[in-house]
Scaffold this motif. Structure first.
Motif, short mmCIF file in Angstrom:
data_model
loop_
_atom_site.label_atom_id
_atom_site.label_comp_id
_atom_site.label_asym_id
_atom_site.label_seq_id
_atom_site.Cartn_x
_atom_site.Cartn_y
_atom_site.Cartn_z
N LYS A 1 0.83 -1.19 0.00
CA LYS A 1 0.00 0.00 0.00
C LYS A 1 0.87 1.26 0.00
CE LYS A 1 -3.36 2.51 2.66
NZ LYS A 1 -4.05 2.66 3.90
N ASN A 2 1.86 1.31 0.88
CA ASN A 2 2.72 2.48 0.96
C ASN A 2 3.57 2.65 -0.29
OD1 ASN A 2 2.34 3.80 3.61
ND2 ASN A 2 2.77 1.74 4.34
N ILE A 3 3.99 1.53 -0.88
CA ILE A 3 4.78 1.61 -2.11
C ILE A 3 3.91 2.16 -3.24
CG2 ILE A 3 6.03 0.26 -3.83
CD1 ILE A 3 6.91 -1.58 -1.54
N LYS A 4 2.67 1.74 -3.30
CA LYS A 4 1.76 2.25 -4.33
C LYS A 4 1.49 3.73 -4.12
CE LYS A 4 -0.67 -1.95 -5.58
NZ LYS A 4 -1.96 -2.63 -5.69
N GLU A 5 1.31 4.16 -2.87
CA GLU A 5 1.10 5.57 -2.59
C GLU A 5 2.32 6.38 -3.02
OE1 GLU A 5 0.20 6.09 1.54
OE2 GLU A 5 -1.79 5.22 1.36
N LYS A 21 7.42 10.22 2.05
CA LYS A 21 6.96 8.84 2.12
C LYS A 21 8.11 7.85 1.99
CE LYS A 21 3.04 6.55 2.14
NZ LYS A 21 2.19 6.62 3.32
N LEU A 22 9.21 8.26 1.35
CA LEU A 22 10.31 7.34 1.08
C LEU A 22 10.89 6.68 2.34
CD1 LEU A 22 11.83 6.17 -1.34
CD2 LEU A 22 13.50 7.99 -1.06
N PRO A 23 11.18 7.41 3.42
CA PRO A 23 11.71 6.74 4.62
C PRO A 23 10.73 5.73 5.21
CG PRO A 23 12.06 9.10 4.77
CD PRO A 23 11.20 8.87 3.57
N VAL A 24 9.44 6.00 5.10
CA VAL A 24 8.43 5.06 5.60
C VAL A 24 8.48 3.77 4.79
CG1 VAL A 24 5.95 4.71 5.92
CG2 VAL A 24 6.95 6.94 6.40
N VAL A 25 8.59 3.91 3.47
CA VAL A 25 8.66 2.74 2.60
C VAL A 25 9.93 1.95 2.88
CG1 VAL A 25 8.85 2.00 0.20
CG2 VAL A 25 7.22 3.80 0.82
N PHE A 26 11.06 2.65 3.08
CA PHE A 26 12.32 1.97 3.38
C PHE A 26 12.21 1.18 4.67
CE2 PHE A 26 15.78 4.56 0.98
CZ PHE A 26 15.16 4.23 -0.21
N LYS A 27 11.58 1.76 5.67
CA LYS A 27 11.42 1.08 6.96
C LYS A 27 10.59 -0.20 6.81
CE LYS A 27 9.96 1.93 11.70
NZ LYS A 27 9.38 2.88 12.65
N ILE A 28 9.53 -0.11 6.02
CA ILE A 28 8.68 -1.28 5.80
C ILE A 28 9.44 -2.38 5.07
CG2 ILE A 28 6.65 -2.08 4.52
CD1 ILE A 28 5.42 0.71 5.20
N LEU A 29 10.20 -2.00 4.03
CA LEU A 29 10.98 -2.98 3.29
C LEU A 29 12.05 -3.63 4.17
CD1 LEU A 29 11.38 -1.18 -0.14
CD2 LEU A 29 10.01 -3.20 0.33
N GLU A 39 13.27 -11.45 0.54
CA GLU A 39 14.72 -11.60 0.63
C GLU A 39 15.39 -10.24 0.83
OE1 GLU A 39 16.64 -14.40 0.52
OE2 GLU A 39 14.82 -15.60 0.52
N LYS A 40 16.54 -10.26 1.46
CA LYS A 40 17.30 -9.04 1.70
C LYS A 40 17.66 -8.34 0.39
CE LYS A 40 21.76 -7.67 3.39
NZ LYS A 40 23.04 -8.16 3.87
N ASN A 41 18.07 -9.13 -0.60
CA ASN A 41 18.46 -8.55 -1.88
C ASN A 41 17.27 -7.92 -2.59
OD1 ASN A 41 21.09 -9.28 -1.53
ND2 ASN A 41 20.95 -11.12 -2.77
N LYS A 42 16.09 -8.51 -2.46
CA LYS A 42 14.91 -7.92 -3.08
C LYS A 42 14.57 -6.59 -2.43
CE LYS A 42 10.17 -8.64 -4.41
NZ LYS A 42 9.08 -9.58 -4.64
N SER A 43 14.72 -6.53 -1.12
CA SER A 43 14.48 -5.28 -0.41
C SER A 43 15.44 -4.20 -0.91
CB SER A 43 14.66 -5.50 1.09
OG SER A 43 14.65 -4.28 1.78
N SER A 44 16.71 -4.56 -1.03
CA SER A 44 17.71 -3.60 -1.51
C SER A 44 17.41 -3.16 -2.93
CB SER A 44 19.11 -4.21 -1.44
OG SER A 44 19.45 -4.49 -0.12
N ARG A 45 17.02 -4.09 -3.77
CA ARG A 45 16.71 -3.78 -5.16
C ARG A 45 15.52 -2.83 -5.26
NH1 ARG A 45 16.08 -8.67 -6.84
NH2 ARG A 45 13.81 -8.71 -6.78
N LEU A 46 14.48 -3.10 -4.49
CA LEU A 46 13.30 -2.23 -4.50
C LEU A 46 13.63 -0.83 -4.01
CD1 LEU A 46 10.55 -4.68 -3.20
CD2 LEU A 46 10.73 -3.71 -5.49
N LYS A 47 14.42 -0.75 -2.94
CA LYS A 47 14.80 0.56 -2.41
C LYS A 47 15.60 1.35 -3.44
CE LYS A 47 16.70 -0.62 1.53
NZ LYS A 47 17.22 -0.56 2.91
N SER A 48 16.50 0.66 -4.12
CA SER A 48 17.30 1.32 -5.15
C SER A 48 16.42 1.83 -6.28
CB SER A 48 18.34 0.34 -5.69
OG SER A 48 19.04 0.89 -6.75
N ARG A 49 15.51 1.01 -6.74
CA ARG A 49 14.63 1.40 -7.85
C ARG A 49 13.72 2.55 -7.46
NH1 ARG A 49 13.07 -4.57 -10.33
NH2 ARG A 49 15.12 -4.95 -11.22
#
Length: 64
Positions: A1-5, A21-29, A39-49
């Motif tokens: 939800k937060n990523i979509k927002e 909103k970005l720090p909130v999304v990072f915290k959730i990931l 996975e940790k790598n997926k979290s990192s990839r999403l944050k980077s993108r």
């Protein structure tokens, strides 16, 4: 939800809300990666993108 927002804020041009909103999304990931939901790598990839998307939108908005 937060990523979509966050995505909606970026596409609509509301970059200040997206930056807030970005720090909130990072915290959730990070929490999802820590608990094993993703996975940790997926979290990192999403944050980077997401960061790249915001930076690209900020840069194109500044040029206009």
């Amino acid at each position: 939800k937060n990523i979509k927002e966050f995505g909606n804020f970026v596409t609509s041009g509301n970059l200040e809300e997206a930056k807030n909103k970005l720090p909130v999304v990072f915290k959730i990931l990070d929490k999802a990666a820590k608990t094993g939901v993703i996975e940790k790598n997926k979290s990192s990839r999403l944050k980077s993108r997401l960061s790249l998307r915001l930076n690209k939108a900020s840069k194109s908005g500044a040029e206009s």
